[in-house]
Design a protein around this motif. Structure first.
Motif, PDB file in Angstrom:
ATOM      1  N   GLY A 105       0.821  -1.201   0.000  1.00  0.00           N
ATOM      2  CA  GLY A 105       0.000   0.000   0.000  1.00  0.00           C
ATOM      3  C   GLY A 105       0.850   1.243   0.000  1.00  0.00           C
ATOM      4  N   SER A 106       1.932   1.205   0.789  1.00  0.00           N
ATOM      5  CA  SER A 106       2.833   2.368   0.852  1.00  0.00           C
ATOM      6  C   SER A 106       3.485   2.622  -0.494  1.00  0.00           C
ATOM      7  CB  SER A 106       3.907   2.120   1.914  1.00  0.00           C
ATOM      8  OG  SER A 106       4.824   3.187   1.958  1.00  0.00           O
ATOM      9  N   ALA A 107       3.889   1.535  -1.170  1.00  0.00           N
ATOM     10  CA  ALA A 107       4.529   1.672  -2.487  1.00  0.00           C
ATOM     11  C   ALA A 107       3.549   2.240  -3.506  1.00  0.00           C
ATOM     12  CB  ALA A 107       5.055   0.313  -2.957  1.00  0.00           C
ATOM     13  N   GLY A 108       2.287   1.770  -3.430  1.00  0.00           N
ATOM     14  CA  GLY A 108       1.274   2.257  -4.358  1.00  0.00           C
ATOM     15  C   GLY A 108       0.986   3.733  -4.143  1.00  0.00           C
ATOM     16  N   GLU A 109       0.917   4.136  -2.874  1.00  0.00           N
ATOM     17  CA  GLU A 109       0.665   5.544  -2.564  1.00  0.00           C
ATOM     18  C   GLU A 109       1.832   6.406  -3.021  1.00  0.00           C
ATOM     19  OE1 GLU A 109      -0.180   8.445   1.299  1.00  0.00           O
ATOM     20  OE2 GLU A 109      -0.261   6.252   1.487  1.00  0.00           O
ATOM     21  N   SER A 110       3.042   5.911  -2.810  1.00  0.00           N
ATOM     22  CA  SER A 110       4.237   6.652  -3.238  1.00  0.00           C
ATOM     23  C   SER A 110       4.250   6.812  -4.750  1.00  0.00           C
ATOM     24  CB  SER A 110       5.497   5.905  -2.781  1.00  0.00           C
ATOM     25  OG  SER A 110       6.660   6.550  -3.252  1.00  0.00           O
ATOM     26  N   GLY A 111       3.870   5.740  -5.476  1.00  0.00           N
ATOM     27  CA  GLY A 111       3.842   5.798  -6.936  1.00  0.00           C
ATOM     28  C   GLY A 111       2.812   6.785  -7.440  1.00  0.00           C
ATOM     29  N   SER A 112       1.646   6.834  -6.776  1.00  0.00           N
ATOM     30  CA  SER A 112       0.603   7.770  -7.182  1.00  0.00           C
ATOM     31  C   SER A 112       1.017   9.207  -6.926  1.00  0.00           C
ATOM     32  CB  SER A 112      -0.706   7.466  -6.431  1.00  0.00           C
ATOM     33  OG  SER A 112      -1.234   6.231  -6.856  1.00  0.00           O
ATOM     34  N   ARG A 113       1.692   9.433  -5.806  1.00  0.00           N
ATOM     35  CA  ARG A 113       2.163  10.784  -5.501  1.00  0.00           C
ATOM     36  C   ARG A 113       3.219  11.225  -6.520  1.00  0.00           C
ATOM     37  NH1 ARG A 113       0.976  13.155  -0.620  1.00  0.00           N
ATOM     38  NH2 ARG A 113      -0.388  11.925   0.724  1.00  0.00           N
ATOM     39  N   LEU A 114       4.090  10.310  -6.898  1.00  0.00           N
ATOM     40  CA  LEU A 114       5.106  10.624  -7.915  1.00  0.00           C
ATOM     41  C   LEU A 114       4.422  10.961  -9.237  1.00  0.00           C
ATOM     42  CD1 LEU A 114       7.995  10.742  -9.018  1.00  0.00           C
ATOM     43  CD2 LEU A 114       7.857   8.261  -9.414  1.00  0.00           C
ATOM     44  N   ALA A 115       3.409  10.173  -9.588  1.00  0.00           N
ATOM     45  CA  ALA A 115       2.672  10.426 -10.826  1.00  0.00           C
ATOM     46  C   ALA A 115       1.991  11.790 -10.770  1.00  0.00           C
ATOM     47  CB  ALA A 115       1.625   9.332 -11.056  1.00  0.00           C
ATOM     48  N   GLY A 116       1.471  12.151  -9.588  1.00  0.00           N
ATOM     49  CA  GLY A 116       0.826  13.442  -9.434  1.00  0.00           C
ATOM     50  C   GLY A 116       1.788  14.601  -9.648  1.00  0.00           C
TER      51      GLY A 116
ATOM     52  N   PHE B  20       1.798   8.900 -16.966  1.00  0.00           N
ATOM     53  CA  PHE B  20       0.871   7.986 -17.623  1.00  0.00           C
ATOM     54  C   PHE B  20       0.883   6.598 -16.979  1.00  0.00           C
ATOM     55  CE2 PHE B  20       0.953  11.037 -21.222  1.00  0.00           C
ATOM     56  CZ  PHE B  20      -0.420  11.148 -21.408  1.00  0.00           C
ATOM     57  N   VAL B  21       2.040   6.177 -16.507  1.00  0.00           N
ATOM     58  CA  VAL B  21       2.110   4.885 -15.809  1.00  0.00           C
ATOM     59  C   VAL B  21       1.274   4.943 -14.533  1.00  0.00           C
ATOM     60  CG1 VAL B  21       3.633   3.324 -14.542  1.00  0.00           C
ATOM     61  CG2 VAL B  21       4.350   4.220 -16.756  1.00  0.00           C
ATOM     62  N   GLY B  22       1.399   6.057 -13.795  1.00  0.00           N
ATOM     63  CA  GLY B  22       0.607   6.225 -12.583  1.00  0.00           C
ATOM     64  C   GLY B  22      -0.876   6.349 -12.881  1.00  0.00           C
ATOM     65  N   LEU B  23      -1.196   7.013 -13.986  1.00  0.00           N
ATOM     66  CA  LEU B  23      -2.598   7.173 -14.384  1.00  0.00           C
ATOM     67  C   LEU B  23      -3.217   5.819 -14.699  1.00  0.00           C
ATOM     68  CD1 LEU B  23      -4.667   9.423 -14.843  1.00  0.00           C
ATOM     69  CD2 LEU B  23      -3.896   9.551 -17.219  1.00  0.00           C
ATOM     70  N   ARG B  24      -2.456   4.990 -15.392  1.00  0.00           N
ATOM     71  CA  ARG B  24      -2.950   3.636 -15.695  1.00  0.00           C
ATOM     72  C   ARG B  24      -3.160   2.840 -14.407  1.00  0.00           C
ATOM     73  NH1 ARG B  24       1.041  -0.434 -18.669  1.00  0.00           N
ATOM     74  NH2 ARG B  24       2.030  -0.155 -16.628  1.00  0.00           N
ATOM     75  N   ALA B  25      -2.225   2.965 -13.471  1.00  0.00           N
ATOM     76  CA  ALA B  25      -2.333   2.235 -12.211  1.00  0.00           C
ATOM     77  C   ALA B  25      -3.536   2.702 -11.391  1.00  0.00           C
ATOM     78  CB  ALA B  25      -1.043   2.410 -11.407  1.00  0.00           C
ATOM     79  N   ALA B  26      -3.909   3.976 -11.528  1.00  0.00           N
ATOM     80  CA  ALA B  26      -5.028   4.520 -10.763  1.00  0.00           C
ATOM     81  C   ALA B  26      -6.342   3.820 -11.112  1.00  0.00           C
ATOM     82  CB  ALA B  26      -5.161   6.021 -11.014  1.00  0.00           C
TER      83      ALA B  26
END
Length: 230
Positions: A8-19, A78-84
């Motif tokens: 969960g922490s990794a996913g949140e970190s990835g989304s924040r990076l994408a943001g 775009f990678v983060g957007l796809r993961a969202a």
């Protein structure tokens, strides 16, 4: 339990990076448009562009840097957007992601290549005579080939239409944002047709696509992984 927390922490970190990357991406796209204001719009401007290239060089260089950085920063966005989208509508989301990435990379490559070629041609043009004539002919061909930039951006815009269609179904962003993405892409596509008012349509479409980029970036930053809205 620890593994789930770590994931969960990794996913949140990835989304924040994408943001963060999405916000920077949007800013760089705006900067590119601003820097390339004097970029030739057609082959007929080849002579005038080469004649004044020394005064355009700094702006073209800045445009190259901005669009190059935008293409690189677009990847994590775009990678983060796809993961969202969390694996839902995988075919549509994957296609939208691919169109977005291919579109911006093609646009950047052609833009940079065109600017560099014109810079090189400005030398022979300045010598006059046959060299000047040849430089103008080559520049006309290069600027004409630059229409591929428009194709690249059309593919880029089409990706947001697909994202928008998926979002309207309630995942993972607000439905109104889906309509923004679709309308932005449609306006840009309409603006690509050489008719009266085309520039206005392109401008409006670009603004809407930028709104999509900024809003989705903020949502990914704030919530890590935006949940479906109902």
């Amino acid at each position: 339990m620890a593994e789930a927390s770590s994931g969960g922490s990794a996913g949140e970190s990835g989304s924040r990076l994408a943001g963060v990357c999405g916000i920077l991406f949007g800013i760089l796209v705006i900067a590119t448009f601003a820097a390339s204001y004097n970029f030739p719009s057609g082959p007929s401007q080849a002579d005038a562009t080469l004649a004044r290239f020394s005064s355009f060089r700094s702006a073209f260089l800045a445009g190259d840097i901005f669009i190059g950085l935008a293409a690189v920063i677009a990847i994590p966005y775009f990678v983060g957007l796809r993961a969202a989208f969390n694996g839902k509508d995988r075919l549509l989301v994957g296609s939208a992601t691919l169109m977005g990435l291919v579109g911006i990379i093609v646009t950047a490559a052609v833009f940079i290549g065109e600017a560099i070629t014109l810079d090189v041609l400005s030398g022979p043009y300045a010598t006059g005579g046959v060299s000047k004539t040849a430089a103008v002919i080559v520049a006309q061909a290069v600027i004409g080939f630059g229409t591929v930039e428009v194709f690249g951006f059309l593919v880029f815009a089409a990706g947001f239409a697909v994202y928008g269609f998926t979002t309207i179904r309630g995942r993972p962003f607000p439905r109104w944002l889906g309509y923004v993405g679709i309308l932005g892409a449609v306006l840009f596509l309409v603006g690509a047709v050489p008719v009266t008012g085309a520039f206005t349509a392109v401008f409006a479409g670009t603004v809407l696509i930028l709104i999509w980029i900024f809003v989705t970036s903020v949502l990914m930053w704030k919530s890590g992984a935006p949940r479906a809205t109902r």
